[in-house]
Write a protein that holds these residues in place. Structure first.
Motif, mmCIF file in Angstrom:
data_model
loop_
_atom_site.group_PDB
_atom_site.id
_atom_site.type_symbol
_atom_site.label_atom_id
_atom_site.label_comp_id
_atom_site.label_asym_id
_atom_site.label_seq_id
_atom_site.Cartn_x
_atom_site.Cartn_y
_atom_site.Cartn_z
ATOM 1 N N TYR A 245 109.647 -4.229 10.600
ATOM 2 C CA TYR A 245 109.587 -2.665 10.410
ATOM 3 C C TYR A 245 108.238 -2.189 9.844
ATOM 4 N N ALA A 246 107.534 -2.890 8.926
ATOM 5 C CA ALA A 246 106.093 -2.885 8.617
ATOM 6 C C ALA A 246 105.286 -2.620 9.979
ATOM 7 N N VAL B 76 91.576 -3.507 2.929
ATOM 8 C CA VAL B 76 92.406 -4.674 3.697
ATOM 9 C C VAL B 76 93.757 -4.712 3.209
ATOM 10 N N ARG B 77 94.741 -5.089 4.058
ATOM 11 C CA ARG B 77 96.086 -5.510 3.736
ATOM 12 C C ARG B 77 96.001 -6.944 3.312
ATOM 13 N N VAL B 78 96.072 -7.274 2.171
ATOM 14 C CA VAL B 78 95.831 -8.923 1.781
ATOM 15 C C VAL B 78 97.172 -9.262 0.786
ATOM 16 N N LEU B 79 97.175 -10.513 1.107
ATOM 17 C CA LEU B 79 98.404 -11.205 0.177
ATOM 18 C C LEU B 79 97.963 -12.572 -0.318
ATOM 19 N N VAL B 80 98.166 -12.793 -1.542
ATOM 20 C CA VAL B 80 97.811 -13.996 -2.137
ATOM 21 C C VAL B 80 99.055 -14.809 -2.131
ATOM 22 N N ASP B 81 99.181 -16.276 -1.407
ATOM 23 C CA ASP B 81 100.482 -16.882 -1.434
ATOM 24 C C ASP B 81 100.229 -17.883 -2.402
ATOM 25 N N ASP B 82 100.798 -17.594 -3.675
ATOM 26 C CA ASP B 82 100.699 -18.746 -4.915
ATOM 27 C C ASP B 82 102.021 -19.457 -5.079
ATOM 28 N N ASP B 83 102.748 -19.393 -4.056
ATOM 29 C CA ASP B 83 104.158 -20.102 -4.170
ATOM 30 C C ASP B 83 104.042 -21.545 -4.558
ATOM 31 N N GLU B 84 104.166 -21.977 -5.483
ATOM 32 C CA GLU B 84 104.038 -23.501 -5.801
ATOM 33 C C GLU B 84 104.868 -24.513 -5.293
ATOM 34 N N ALA C 152 101.857 -20.440 18.697
ATOM 35 C CA ALA C 152 101.947 -20.786 17.522
ATOM 36 C C ALA C 152 102.924 -19.633 16.939
ATOM 37 N N GLY C 153 102.898 -18.607 17.412
ATOM 38 C CA GLY C 153 103.642 -17.208 16.847
ATOM 39 C C GLY C 153 103.140 -16.058 16.949
ATOM 40 N N LEU C 154 103.176 -15.157 16.250
ATOM 41 C CA LEU C 154 102.842 -13.672 16.237
ATOM 42 C C LEU C 154 101.334 -13.556 16.299
ATOM 43 N N VAL C 155 100.806 -12.851 16.879
ATOM 44 C CA VAL C 155 99.543 -12.444 17.106
ATOM 45 C C VAL C 155 99.569 -10.852 16.932
ATOM 46 N N VAL C 156 98.996 -10.194 16.107
ATOM 47 C CA VAL C 156 99.124 -8.624 15.882
ATOM 48 C C VAL C 156 97.456 -8.302 15.683
ATOM 49 N N PRO C 157 97.294 -7.203 16.550
ATOM 50 C CA PRO C 157 95.819 -6.712 16.580
ATOM 51 C C PRO C 157 95.647 -6.243 14.791
ATOM 52 N N PRO C 158 94.519 -6.275 14.165
ATOM 53 C CA PRO C 158 94.349 -5.955 12.947
ATOM 54 C C PRO C 158 94.791 -4.737 12.426
ATOM 55 N N LYS C 159 94.546 -3.508 13.315
ATOM 56 C CA LYS C 159 94.762 -2.171 13.143
ATOM 57 C C LYS C 159 96.407 -2.150 12.657
ATOM 58 N N LEU C 160 97.132 -2.571 13.445
ATOM 59 C CA LEU C 160 98.765 -2.740 13.332
ATOM 60 C C LEU C 160 99.065 -3.741 12.391
ATOM 61 N N ALA C 161 98.404 -4.654 11.953
ATOM 62 C CA ALA C 161 99.063 -6.017 11.355
ATOM 63 C C ALA C 161 99.464 -5.594 9.995
ATOM 64 N N PRO C 162 100.651 -6.017 9.683
ATOM 65 C CA PRO C 162 101.227 -5.662 8.298
ATOM 66 C C PRO C 162 100.245 -6.486 7.356
ATOM 67 N N LEU C 163 99.774 -7.547 7.738
ATOM 68 C CA LEU C 163 99.157 -8.657 6.903
ATOM 69 C C LEU C 163 98.059 -9.033 7.504
ATOM 70 N N ARG D 274 103.892 -15.693 11.430
ATOM 71 C CA ARG D 274 103.888 -14.488 11.118
ATOM 72 C C ARG D 274 102.793 -13.389 11.312
ATOM 73 N N GLY D 275 101.790 -14.041 12.076
ATOM 74 C CA GLY D 275 100.762 -13.264 12.584
ATOM 75 C C GLY D 275 99.738 -12.624 11.597
ATOM 76 N N ALA D 276 99.568 -13.164 10.256
ATOM 77 C CA ALA D 276 98.433 -12.727 9.670
ATOM 78 C C ALA D 276 97.163 -13.176 10.203
ATOM 79 N N CYS D 277 96.445 -12.117 10.031
ATOM 80 C CA CYS D 277 95.105 -12.021 11.276
ATOM 81 C C CYS D 277 94.316 -13.192 10.831
ATOM 82 N N LEU D 278 93.968 -13.039 9.458
ATOM 83 C CA LEU D 278 92.904 -13.948 8.861
ATOM 84 C C LEU D 278 93.363 -14.861 7.650
#
Length: 493
Positions: free
Chosen positions: A58-59, A337-345, A293-304, A359-363
């Motif tokens: 949906y994102a 920039v749409r960014v996420l820190v994954d600090d799941d231990e 390897a999975g999803l690739v989404v162009p940066p302009k539309l990438a949720p992440l 999941r298609g995170a661009c970088l």
RNA sequence: CGGGGCGUAGCGCAGUCUGGUAGCGCGUCUGCCUUGGGCGCAGAAGGUCGUCGGUUCGAAUCCGGCCGCCCCGACCA
């Protein structure tokens, strides 16, 4: 000794095939379904043909909506909302045209605890030309009221025999533009203007090259005078109609008496257009860019756009890294920039690498104590899967550069793929050989009978007559009869 | 709707031919351990075998109906 036998003891942790996607080569449609499921984009629901669009999916839709909505507003359109239920009689009004829709229409036969009498039943909108025209008839009195430029974001329902996630579901989300104009020329201009908007969206945002052109008589929207489309090529070389724009003429105006009084005081029917794109575009996006390897989404539309992975052996090691990661994320966010820190231990870095590729995170920024000691981080690019080491201070700038580059590269790559799989075909032998091989530019005598033969004998259908293809006379590949120019044929979704 | 395949634990599958106490891998949970490409060890939970009916002392297994999913056609954004 074979390679399989001489597994060294310190072999890198064994790959678990259970975790891998089927490859596109092996089974394209299974790959497609798996990408959707593993990237958590959507699920099938218990209602056949209907899907649950999950937050990750949906994102993408929200990003598409935001961009398109801006484009519609920039071209003078306003949003409105019309009802889901349409009196069945409205469809009967246009029986001649929308008879084509009849098998796909769901009808409400019971409400308020009882059966609705014949003539008072409702259909769930398969599209809204009729109910919107009912309003337009009230709204339009004078040429001064024109043009009317309306768009609605809505769900529609078309009963499908063979549903496929995003590409063809019984219920789907879309936008439908509906406009009224005082002249045929204005309506035609609007139809083509919106087709251009779709082209721009597809190419500049989805990084998906499209062919703009006119649909044949048999492929056009029931009720339209002319239908135009943008057509894209998926990685399995099949064509996908990604958007349509219709010049409706006065067909619906005549059914609903949508009239205006001209300067000269005469009553005239309005000229109309309608145009739409749907959640099908998400399917198009997946099948254009994604890999094994999975999803690739162009940066302009990438949720992440950027994900930061924290690495470290001990909590003591990870603490400072985490702090640095959040600071970097704040900088990136500030820079848009749409960014996420994954600090799941509870998950290791290897797992996360695979997960965000799926999941298609661009970088991806990998940050560990070794890097920080050198004031560096590792930056990995999703589309090329290449890695580089950069100074911490240059992260924001470099991410911007790479996102921009990735957007361009994805488009160029898709364009090159399409070029490599587009062929001029002149003989039946070539057609036989290339029927599965992408877009075929062929002469056709223009008759529905021959068009049908192309479909039945070779499985290829007309996609559209491209605007930018010079039309030169030739001979129909099948019948040898004269043709006015080449048209795109392909196997299609 | 026609042809083909499939439905067994959250996911992927074996078991079905030849009926006799429900299995494997992954995931999940607990504990320890680990973190630069899907870590390791130990323990645990989890299944009306799609569904309804039939045959049988006994059905995941045999028979029939229905439902769903996937592929190929007809239809479609």
């Amino acid at each position: 000794m074979s390679d399989a036998q001489k597994q060294p003891q310190n072999a890198p942790k064994k790959q678990n095939d259970n975790l891998k996607l089927p490859t596109r080569e092996q089974d394209f449609s299974k790959w497609y379904i798996e990408v959707i499921s593993r990237a958590k984009l959507a699920d099938n629901s218990d209602v056949r043909g209907s899907m649950v669009i999950r937050p990750n999916g949906y994102a993408i839709w929200e990003n598409m909506q935001r961009v398109l909505d801006g484009m519609f507003k920039d071209t003078g359109h306003q949003n409105a909302y019309f009802p889901l239920l349409i009196p069945e009689s409205y469809l009967a009004k246009e029986a001649k045209h929308v008879a084509d829709f009849a098998p796909q229409v769901a009808v409400v036969t019971h409400a308020g605890g009882k059966a609705l009498p014949e003539g008072e039943r409702y259909v769930i909108r398969p599209t809204s030309e009729t109910i919107i025209n009912r309003s337009f008839t009230n709204w339009v009195q004078s040429y001064r009221d024109l043009p009317i430029l309306i768009n609605q974001w809505a769900n529609v329902m078309r009963w499908e025999m063979r549903p496929r996630l995003f590409l063809r579901t019984t219920e789907f989300l879309w936008q439908e533009g509906h406009t009224c104009h005082a002249s045929e020329a204005e309506a035609t201009e609007e139809t083509l203007r919106m087709l251009d908007v779709y082209e721009r969206f597809a190419e500049d945002y989805m990084a998906m090259p499209v062919i703009k052109g006119q649909k044949t008589e048999s492929e056009k929207f029931p009720g339209a005078v002319n239908t135009y489309s943008i057509e894209a090529m998926m990685q399995d070389k099949k064509a996908l109609q990604a958007g349509t724009s219709h010049m409706l003429g006065q067909n619906f105006a005549k059914m609903f008496d949508t009239m205006y009084q001209s300067k000269e005081g005469k009553k005239e029917y309005v000229w109309q257009t309608s145009w739409g794109v749907s959640t099908r575009l998400i399917g198009a996006l997946i099948m254009t860019h994604s890999d094994d390897a999975g999803l690739v989404v162009p940066p302009k539309l990438a949720p992440l756009q950027v994900v930061i992975i924290i690495i470290g052996k001990t909590p003591e090691e990870r603490g400072p890294v985490r702090e640095k990661a959040h600071a970097m994320a704040a900088d990136l966010k500030k820079a848009g920039v749409r960014v996420l820190v994954d600090d799941d231990e509870t998950k290791g870095p290897g797992f996360k690498y695979a997960e965000y590729e799926l999941r298609g995170a661009c970088l991806r920024v990998d940050m560990g104590p070794k890097d920080l000691a050198k004031n560096e981080v590792t930056l990995a690019r999703r589309d090329t899967r290449s890695k580089e080491t950069i100074q911490v201070e240059s992260t924001v700038a470099r991410c911007h550069e790479l996102l921009e580059q990735m957007q361009k590269d994805l488009f160029e790559k898709a364009k090159a793929f399409r070029a490599a799989n587009t062929h001029e075909v002149n003989t039946v032998e070539e057609l036989k050989a290339k029927a599965d091989d992408g877009f075929l530019l062929m002469h056709w005598d223009g008759t529905p009978e021959t068009e049908k033969r192309f479909k039945e004998e070779f499985g290829v259908t007309t996609r559209n007559r491209p605007f930018d293809l010079k039309q030169e006379p030739g001979k129909c590949v099948l019948t040898g009869n004269p043709s006015t120019g080449r048209i795109v044929f392909a196997k299609a979704y």
